[in-house]
Motif scaffolding. Structure first.
Motif, mmCIF file in Angstrom:
data_model
loop_
_atom_site.group_PDB
_atom_site.id
_atom_site.type_symbol
_atom_site.label_atom_id
_atom_site.label_comp_id
_atom_site.label_asym_id
_atom_site.label_seq_id
_atom_site.Cartn_x
_atom_site.Cartn_y
_atom_site.Cartn_z
ATOM 1 N N ARG A 38 0.827 -1.207 0.000
ATOM 2 C CA ARG A 38 0.000 0.000 0.000
ATOM 3 C C ARG A 38 0.859 1.254 0.000
ATOM 4 O O ARG A 38 0.512 2.269 -0.608
ATOM 5 C CB ARG A 38 -0.943 -0.015 1.204
ATOM 6 C CG ARG A 38 -2.074 -1.032 1.075
ATOM 7 C CD ARG A 38 -2.922 -1.113 2.339
ATOM 8 N NE ARG A 38 -3.950 -2.122 2.226
ATOM 9 C CZ ARG A 38 -5.182 -1.889 1.763
ATOM 10 N NH1 ARG A 38 -5.509 -0.670 1.365
ATOM 11 N NH2 ARG A 38 -6.064 -2.868 1.685
ATOM 12 N N GLY A 39 2.013 1.193 0.675
ATOM 13 C CA GLY A 39 2.941 2.312 0.642
ATOM 14 C C GLY A 39 3.501 2.552 -0.743
ATOM 15 O O GLY A 39 3.642 3.707 -1.177
ATOM 16 N N THR A 42 0.577 4.368 -2.571
ATOM 17 C CA THR A 42 0.253 5.737 -2.165
ATOM 18 C C THR A 42 1.434 6.693 -2.354
ATOM 19 O O THR A 42 1.242 7.853 -2.731
ATOM 20 C CB THR A 42 -0.211 5.782 -0.698
ATOM 21 O OG1 THR A 42 0.818 5.224 0.140
ATOM 22 C CG2 THR A 42 -1.484 4.983 -0.511
ATOM 23 N N GLN A 43 2.650 6.213 -2.126
ATOM 24 C CA GLN A 43 3.819 7.078 -2.255
ATOM 25 C C GLN A 43 4.274 7.245 -3.703
ATOM 26 O O GLN A 43 4.786 8.301 -4.077
ATOM 27 C CB GLN A 43 4.990 6.509 -1.437
ATOM 28 C CG GLN A 43 4.791 6.528 0.060
ATOM 29 C CD GLN A 43 5.003 7.918 0.652
ATOM 30 O OE1 GLN A 43 5.406 8.866 -0.019
ATOM 31 N NE2 GLN A 43 4.726 8.032 1.933
ATOM 32 N N THR A 268 12.304 4.374 -1.164
ATOM 33 C CA THR A 268 11.625 4.635 0.106
ATOM 34 C C THR A 268 12.468 4.121 1.268
ATOM 35 O O THR A 268 13.365 3.303 1.105
ATOM 36 C CB THR A 268 10.247 3.952 0.156
ATOM 37 O OG1 THR A 268 10.421 2.525 0.121
ATOM 38 C CG2 THR A 268 9.350 4.408 -0.990
ATOM 39 N N SER A 278 5.362 1.520 7.608
ATOM 40 C CA SER A 278 5.065 2.606 6.680
ATOM 41 C C SER A 278 6.306 2.933 5.873
ATOM 42 O O SER A 278 7.429 2.574 6.252
ATOM 43 C CB SER A 278 4.599 3.852 7.440
ATOM 44 O OG SER A 278 5.630 4.315 8.303
ATOM 45 N N LEU A 279 6.110 3.600 4.748
ATOM 46 C CA LEU A 279 7.202 4.000 3.880
ATOM 47 C C LEU A 279 7.230 5.518 3.759
ATOM 48 O O LEU A 279 6.188 6.168 3.688
ATOM 49 C CB LEU A 279 7.033 3.400 2.480
ATOM 50 C CG LEU A 279 6.969 1.879 2.367
ATOM 51 C CD1 LEU A 279 6.776 1.474 0.905
ATOM 52 C CD2 LEU A 279 8.226 1.234 2.935
ATOM 53 N N THR A 280 8.435 6.068 3.730
ATOM 54 C CA THR A 280 8.612 7.485 3.442
ATOM 55 C C THR A 280 9.456 7.626 2.180
ATOM 56 O O THR A 280 10.375 6.826 1.929
ATOM 57 C CB THR A 280 9.291 8.225 4.601
ATOM 58 O OG1 THR A 280 10.546 7.596 4.906
ATOM 59 C CG2 THR A 280 8.411 8.232 5.829
#
Length: 304
Positions: A38-39, A42-43, A268, A278-280
């Motif tokens: 999902r990350g 979305t990212q 990420t 979560s991913l940034t």
């Protein structure tokens, strides 16, 4: 996105993509993978993940858990490319153990041949084979798994997946995808945009309609502006050239890597703990170049 083992995917034991563990159950693996997939969406607006397999992963007990990552990606609407990596001890561009190799693919295709979201890449970077030897091995793979539609098979280019013109010309592979790799570090002294465009196109030939660039990437943790002036930076020239060329040819691509802990190319960074992951994003201009290559127009990226 490629989702890779922190050690790289050449391993003499099970491959474990970043964030996962061989001690995880199926349900835990599924939950972790769901968060990461999902990350990616979305990212990065990604819709495909390329995952490594090897006999240690598939022929042992970890397979029961590892399928959780594949199943989560499919449930999240992603396509999944399963690619065989040889072990680290040999790393000679050849299948390490033929019996273990075919046992692995028997298991994988038995489970996923009827799942239209799962694709199969018989080997990553088969550089130990001549064109004819590699082509014969792929033809055997296709014959052995004749129930797998050809449009769910990725035939790697020769060498380090670095040229697809030879396999493209083989009529036995008509209807398959071809997988190509292309990296800036292969010619890190080249700072010409046009040189990189011509280099990539020469490796594709007339086969763009069937080819997916399923590995390409550059440093994303160093603050480089991939939309800036090239100014003698080979990686900026490469990223701009590849993203523009992919877009102009209408080709798909799978970035290396979407996530790999400790890799400066990683798009990420992984955060969180347990299944609350979560991913940034590491580089907004790298992300933009990637989206541009996919034909997205949400931001107008221009070459300087």
């Amino acid at each position: 996105m490629n989702w890779a083992d922190p050690r790289d995917n050449y391993a003499d034991d099970a491959v474990v993509p970043s964030g996962l563990s061989t001690s995880d159950s199926y349900n835990t693996t599924y939950a972790k993978a769901d968060a990461i997939i999902r990350g990616f969406h979305t990212q990065l607006a990604a819709n495909t993940v390329r995952l490594p397999i090897n006999p240690y992963t598939v022929n042992g007990s970890y397979w029961n858990s590892y399928t959780g990552a594949i199943d989560a990606a499919v449930a999240d609407g992603f396509k999944v490319i399963l690619s065989y990596w040889e072990g680290a001890a040999h790393k000679d561009g050849l299948v390490d153990d033929a019996d273990a190799y075919w046992t692995m693919w028997n298991t994988v295709t038995s489970k996923y041949a009827n799942n239209s979201a799962v694709y199969f890449e018989p080997m990553n970077e088969p550089f130990g084979y001549s064109l004819s030897a590699w082509s014969d091995l792929v033809a055997k793979w296709i014959s052995n798994y004749s129930t797998v539609p050809k449009n769910r098979i990725f035939v790697s280019g020769t060498g380090y997946n670095d040229n697809v013109t030879g396999v493209c010309a083989d009529s036995r592979f008509d209807g398959t995808y071809l997988s190509l790799h292309h990296y800036g570090f292969w010619a890190s002294s080249q700072t010409s945009y046009s040189w990189w465009v011509n280099d990539l196109k020469s490796r594709i030939g007339s086969c763009a309609s069937r080819t997916v660039l399923d590995e390409w990437g550059a440093p994303m943790t160093t603050g480089v502006n991939y939309n800036g002036a090239i100014n003698g930076d080979a990686y900026i020239a490469y990223m701009q050239a590849d993203s523009d060329t992919l877009r102009s040819l209408g080709m798909g691509s799978v970035y290396w890597p979407g996530l790999r802990n400790g890799d400066s190319y990683s798009m990420t960074t992984l955060g969180g703990s347990g299944t609350n992951l979560s991913l940034t994003l590491n580089n907004v201009t790298g992300m933009g170049r990637l989206r541009w290559s996919w034909g997205m127009d949400n931001q107008q990226w221009t070459r300087s």
